[in-house]
Design a protein around this motif. Structure first.
Motif, PDB file in Angstrom:
ATOM      1  N   ASN A 268      -0.975  11.184  40.427  1.00 47.89           N
ATOM      2  CA  ASN A 268      -2.205  11.150  41.609  1.00 47.89           C
ATOM      3  C   ASN A 268      -3.516  10.818  40.924  1.00 47.89           C
ATOM      4  O   ASN A 268      -4.669  10.990  41.370  1.00 47.89           O
ATOM      5  N   LEU A 269      -3.358  10.221  39.723  1.00 47.82           N
ATOM      6  CA  LEU A 269      -4.588   9.936  38.838  1.00 47.82           C
ATOM      7  C   LEU A 269      -5.064   8.471  38.899  1.00 47.82           C
ATOM      8  O   LEU A 269      -4.156   7.719  39.106  1.00 47.82           O
ATOM      9  N   ASP A 270      -6.169   8.159  38.452  1.00 41.76           N
ATOM     10  CA  ASP A 270      -6.802   6.840  38.302  1.00 41.76           C
ATOM     11  C   ASP A 270      -7.372   6.732  36.961  1.00 41.76           C
ATOM     12  O   ASP A 270      -8.270   7.405  36.614  1.00 41.76           O
TER      13      ASP A 270
ATOM     14  N   VAL B  72      -8.262   4.151  33.533  1.00 45.42           N
ATOM     15  CA  VAL B  72      -8.623   2.862  33.487  1.00 45.42           C
ATOM     16  C   VAL B  72      -8.853   2.632  31.728  1.00 45.42           C
ATOM     17  O   VAL B  72      -9.512   3.540  31.062  1.00 45.42           O
TER      18      VAL B  72
ATOM     19  N   VAL C   5     -10.373   6.132  30.496  1.00 48.15           N
ATOM     20  CA  VAL C   5     -11.175   7.151  31.284  1.00 48.15           C
ATOM     21  C   VAL C   5     -10.123   7.466  32.486  1.00 48.15           C
ATOM     22  O   VAL C   5      -9.514   6.573  33.061  1.00 48.15           O
ATOM     23  N   ILE C   6      -9.919   8.673  32.694  1.00 50.84           N
ATOM     24  CA  ILE C   6      -9.331   9.392  33.762  1.00 50.84           C
ATOM     25  C   ILE C   6      -9.720  10.266  34.704  1.00 50.84           C
ATOM     26  O   ILE C   6     -10.387  11.050  34.619  1.00 50.84           O
ATOM     27  N   LEU C   7      -9.705   9.657  35.834  1.00 54.05           N
ATOM     28  CA  LEU C   7     -10.389  10.380  37.061  1.00 54.05           C
ATOM     29  C   LEU C   7      -9.200  11.288  37.635  1.00 54.05           C
ATOM     30  O   LEU C   7      -7.977  10.773  38.151  1.00 54.05           O
TER      31      LEU C   7
ATOM     32  N   PRO D 258      -9.049  12.529  41.108  1.00 58.48           N
ATOM     33  CA  PRO D 258      -9.613  12.488  42.471  1.00 58.48           C
ATOM     34  C   PRO D 258      -9.783  13.810  43.215  1.00 58.48           C
ATOM     35  O   PRO D 258     -10.785  13.808  43.946  1.00 58.48           O
ATOM     36  N   SER D 259      -8.997  14.651  42.938  1.00 57.96           N
ATOM     37  CA  SER D 259      -8.940  15.812  43.948  1.00 57.96           C
ATOM     38  C   SER D 259      -9.788  16.697  43.168  1.00 57.96           C
ATOM     39  O   SER D 259     -10.793  17.673  43.972  1.00 57.96           O
TER      40      SER D 259
ATOM     41  N   TYR E 288     -12.413  16.018  41.214  1.00 58.21           N
ATOM     42  CA  TYR E 288     -13.603  15.363  40.841  1.00 58.21           C
ATOM     43  C   TYR E 288     -14.077  15.475  39.435  1.00 58.21           C
ATOM     44  O   TYR E 288     -15.096  15.821  39.089  1.00 58.21           O
TER      45      TYR E 288
ATOM     46  N   VAL F   8     -13.588  14.011  35.285  1.00 59.42           N
ATOM     47  CA  VAL F   8     -13.347  12.612  34.661  1.00 59.42           C
ATOM     48  C   VAL F   8     -13.212  12.934  33.068  1.00 59.42           C
ATOM     49  O   VAL F   8     -13.780  13.524  32.596  1.00 59.42           O
ATOM     50  N   THR F   9     -12.063  12.341  32.700  1.00 59.39           N
ATOM     51  CA  THR F   9     -11.858  12.654  31.099  1.00 59.39           C
ATOM     52  C   THR F   9     -11.893  11.391  30.203  1.00 59.39           C
ATOM     53  O   THR F   9     -11.455  10.383  30.677  1.00 59.39           O
TER      54      THR F   9
ATOM     55  N   MET G   6     -18.716   8.118  32.147  1.00 59.90           N
ATOM     56  CA  MET G   6     -19.000   9.358  32.026  1.00 59.90           C
ATOM     57  C   MET G   6     -20.495   9.753  32.103  1.00 59.90           C
ATOM     58  O   MET G   6     -20.864  10.824  33.043  1.00 59.90           O
TER      59      MET G   6
ATOM     60  N   PRO H 160     -10.116  12.665  48.222  1.00 60.07           N
ATOM     61  CA  PRO H 160      -9.473  11.836  46.912  1.00 60.07           C
ATOM     62  C   PRO H 160      -9.473  10.395  46.983  1.00 60.07           C
ATOM     63  O   PRO H 160      -9.945   9.657  46.216  1.00 60.07           O
TER      64      PRO H 160
ATOM     65  N   THR I 220     -13.133   9.345  46.789  1.00 59.96           N
ATOM     66  CA  THR I 220     -13.457   9.575  45.343  1.00 59.96           C
ATOM     67  C   THR I 220     -12.796   8.307  44.468  1.00 59.96           C
ATOM     68  O   THR I 220     -13.683   7.826  43.556  1.00 59.96           O
ATOM     69  N   GLN I 221     -11.610   7.852  44.881  1.00 57.61           N
ATOM     70  CA  GLN I 221     -11.280   6.633  44.088  1.00 57.61           C
ATOM     71  C   GLN I 221     -11.823   5.551  44.298  1.00 57.61           C
ATOM     72  O   GLN I 221     -12.238   4.574  43.430  1.00 57.61           O
TER      73      GLN I 221
ATOM     74  N   PHE J  14     -15.002   5.640  42.086  1.00 52.99           N
ATOM     75  CA  PHE J  14     -14.709   5.627  40.716  1.00 52.99           C
ATOM     76  C   PHE J  14     -14.621   3.830  40.337  1.00 52.99           C
ATOM     77  O   PHE J  14     -14.878   3.571  39.441  1.00 52.99           O
TER      78      PHE J  14
END
Lengths: 86, 261
Positions: A9-11, A13, A20-22, A24-25, A27, A29-30, B213, B226, B229-230, B233
């Protein structure tokens, strides 16, 4: 042997060699760079600590114990952040 | 009940209210479309005054239910349908109404994948737009003051349209110390500077991942879904692919413009 894989369930890129990993639930970012980014690429499929270590050692000259310790730390961080699952 | 059509970014909002005070605020702070016959609004907003209590916190509680999204801050309550076509704002006073409209418009443009509302000032120079942002107290308003006589496109929240090949900044109605002329055309956004007051002047370009970031908490956005939010992003990624982001150390004078343009 524990295996790890990315959560679905991640976004995520890749930008200029960094991931960069979002989440979404949550909120959050890593950002991952270097070996962390390479591990993340490999975690598209199930991986164990040793399978990740073997792949990383193809490109980096790191002793087994150091590599495994770093990979375990990375995986624990990713589990805590909710980005991978076992 | 009075009605007026306003324009924000590329969007027309039909505002309806029985409150003379609310209508006065809208007339004073937004670009009014004088002959709205035949044009169709993107969003209908009904406004009521007399809600809640004086401002205490920026925290917004968000709930979804019965096909609507509710944003509640104590001094305002927004109810908007999940398609972001029709909204009701109940507000305590002008300050609450301004923030409610920012909240609503930000959610509306993310929902429609149109763009972002960025907590920043934005200045026009050589027919291009430059954003200045940073943490609270970093100098966003100071930069706007120091940049005189350049045109200020925003001093609080910049309205930015994001497409895959181009990013444009619009004359923003969401201001704190300046007033929009509403005559400025949208301009290509040429750079984003993250401010840091210093005794030196230095501008360093950030990597794209670092830019994402650093920019995430500069967007006016209240996460609740979510899927929404996507969208945010995705817009943010597009933004940093097109527009360079810099760390800017600056002194309290306008010499930093020599580094920028």
């Amino acid at each position: 042997m524990t295996t790890y894989i990315r959560k679905t369930n991640l976004d995520a890129v890749e930008m200029d060699g960094n991931w960069v990993i979002l989440h979404p639930s949550d909120y959050t970012v890593t950002k991952l760079n270097g070996i962390g980014g390479e591990c993340w690429s490999l975690l598209k499929e199930k991986q164990s600590v040793s399978s990740l270590r073997e792949e990383i050692q193809r490109h980096y000259d790191v002793p087994d114990d150091v590599a495994e310790k770093d990979i375990e730390d990375f995986l624990n961080h990713m589990l805590d952040a909710g980005l991978v699952t076992t | 009940m009075k009605m007026v059509m306003i324009e924000i970014g590329e969007h027309l909002l039909a505002i309806e209210t029985g409150s003379d005070k609310a209508m006065g605020f809208v007339n004073e702070n937004f670009k009014i479309i004088l002959n709205p016959e035949g044009v169709r609004e993107s969003l209908k907003v009904s406004i009521e005054y007399g809600y809640g209590y004086p401002f205490t916190s920026f925290d917004v509680a968000i709930q979804k239910g019965n096909g609507s999204v509710f944003y509640n801050r104590g001094d305002y309550l927004i109810e908007v349908d999940e398609n972001y076509a029709k909204a009701t704002i109940k507000a305590y006073n002008d300050f609450a109404l301004k923030h409610a409209l920012m909240n609503l418009y930000s959610a509306f443009i993310v929902h429609n994948k149109w763009g972002l509302l960025i907590h920043s000032s934005c200045i026009k120079e050589h027919e291009k737009a430059f954003i200045f942002t940073g943490h609270s107290g970093a100098g966003k308003s100071t930069v706007a003051e120091l940049s005189s006589p350049r045109t200020i496109l925003s001093d609080e929240a910049t309205v930015v349209k994001v497409t895959s090949g181009d990013v444009q900044a619009f004359d923003s109605p969401f201001r704190s110390d300046t007033v929009a002329s509403f005559s400025e055309k949208p301009l290509k956004l040429a750079g984003i500077q993250l401010l840091e007051q210093s005794s030196t002047i230095e501008r360093v370009k950030l990597e794209k991942a670092e830019s994402v970031m650093k920019m995430l908490d500069k967007i006016f956005y209240w996460a609740y879904d979510p899927a929404e939010t996507q969208k945010l992003f995705s817009l943010l990624q597009q933004l940093v692919r097109v527009v360079p982001v810099y760390n800017l150390k600056f002194q309290k004078n306008d010499a930093f413009w020599e580094e920028i343009s």
